[in-house]
Design an enzyme around this catalytic site. Sequence first.
Site, PDB file in Angstrom:
ATOM      1  N   CYS A   1      -0.354   3.852   1.587  1.00  0.00           N
ATOM      2  CA  CYS A   1      -0.311   4.021   3.584  1.00  0.00           C
ATOM      3  C   CYS A   1       1.280   4.080   4.113  1.00  0.00           C
ATOM      4  O   CYS A   1       1.422   4.602   5.264  1.00  0.00           O
ATOM      5  CB  CYS A   1      -0.482   2.071   4.207  1.00  0.00           C
ATOM      6  N   ASP A   2       1.964   3.885   3.550  1.00  0.00           N
ATOM      7  CA  ASP A   2       3.038   3.030   3.670  1.00  0.00           C
ATOM      8  C   ASP A   2       4.400   3.806   2.803  1.00  0.00           C
ATOM      9  O   ASP A   2       5.558   4.259   3.300  1.00  0.00           O
ATOM     10  CB  ASP A   2       4.353   1.880   3.630  1.00  0.00           C
TER      11      ASP A   2
ATOM     12  N   CYS B   1       0.966  -0.993   0.099  1.00  0.00           N
ATOM     13  CA  CYS B   1      -0.174  -0.040   0.207  1.00  0.00           C
ATOM     14  C   CYS B   1       0.876   1.089  -0.207  1.00  0.00           C
ATOM     15  O   CYS B   1       1.217   1.988   0.804  1.00  0.00           O
ATOM     16  CB  CYS B   1      -0.716  -0.684   1.174  1.00  0.00           C
TER      17      CYS B   1
END
Length: 307
Positions: free
Chosen positions: A137-138, A134
Amino acid sequence: MDHIRNVVIIGSGCAGHTAALYTARANLKPLILEGHEPGGQLSLTTLVENFPGFPEGIQGPELIENMRKQAGRFGAQYQLGHVDRVDLSERPFVLHVGRETIHTRTLIIASGASARWLGLPSEQALIGHGVSSCATCDGFFFSGKEIAVVGGGDSAMEEALFLTRFATKVTLIHRREEFRASKIMLDRARHNEKIQFLTSTVVEDVYDPAKAEVTGLKLRNTSTKKVWDFPASAMFLGIGHIPNARMFEGQLDTDADGYLVTKNNVLTRVPGVYACGDVQDRRYRQAITAAGTGCMAALEAERFLEE
Ligand code: NAP
């Protein structure tokens, strides 16, 4: 027939917990079947910075645990267990969970989608430590670093493009010469000077589980067979997701990739059965959108029971 439930929710990610919170507050005493991956994809990430309400961010597992507690406070009941089989042709609906049979008037499907992984032991050991599926997300954690992205479809292009915001260099590694990605996405990636392409190349190993961080990859060219070490601080997988909807085959509509087809976000073709979160959303796949459709599914279930 024993006890008939008002609401059973399959899955305990963001969508499932939100549906649980709303139906519990409506006094419907929902039962949540947690499934193989309790907590869903959020439980696989580290810091979540894009869920509103947490100015400093919050750890994915902590966010999920908070949601569980919040729903539990209003009487949501959680049960570990995986649904083996469902029968939606009968009313109440029938769910088989191991040796147990559960009857319910409404069903909320929040079984999510699982990221597809390469399946290397080193990759699995480094999930959350430089290996991620992701980018939104990261990606932020790898500012100023060199990043590898694996895949040749639109997801991989999208991840690679997004990651150029943070990385000094993004290398897109694809196992073939031809791309599955749409021309427009491929062109965008090709024209981005931070992105370089390695085609006919596969990842054989991820370094270094002993250090609990990604330090590089072992790559192999599939035509020349050349093997070499490639430096990278992170590896993002963009090789697709697998919606967890197999058990509904033949009973609910799915699209060509197996996602549940819904109308008005959450309505399936069977009245009283709702789908929310990543099992029906191939487009946004965010914690907040999953929570949003979880809420919608709960409100629909409530309305259905009232009628
Ligand atoms: P996808 O189109 O199925 O592409 C998956 C890619 O991963 C393929 O290039 C495939 O290689 C590769 N792959 C699969 N398994 C692999 C493995 N074990 N090792 C190495 N490579 C592997 O999946 P997606 O990119 O997630 O897209 C899914 C759908 O969502 C598509 O319809 C796509 O158009 C859509 N989508 C659209 C957008 C957008 O328009 N902005 C963004 C994301 C997704 P091969 O090509 O060799 O099979």
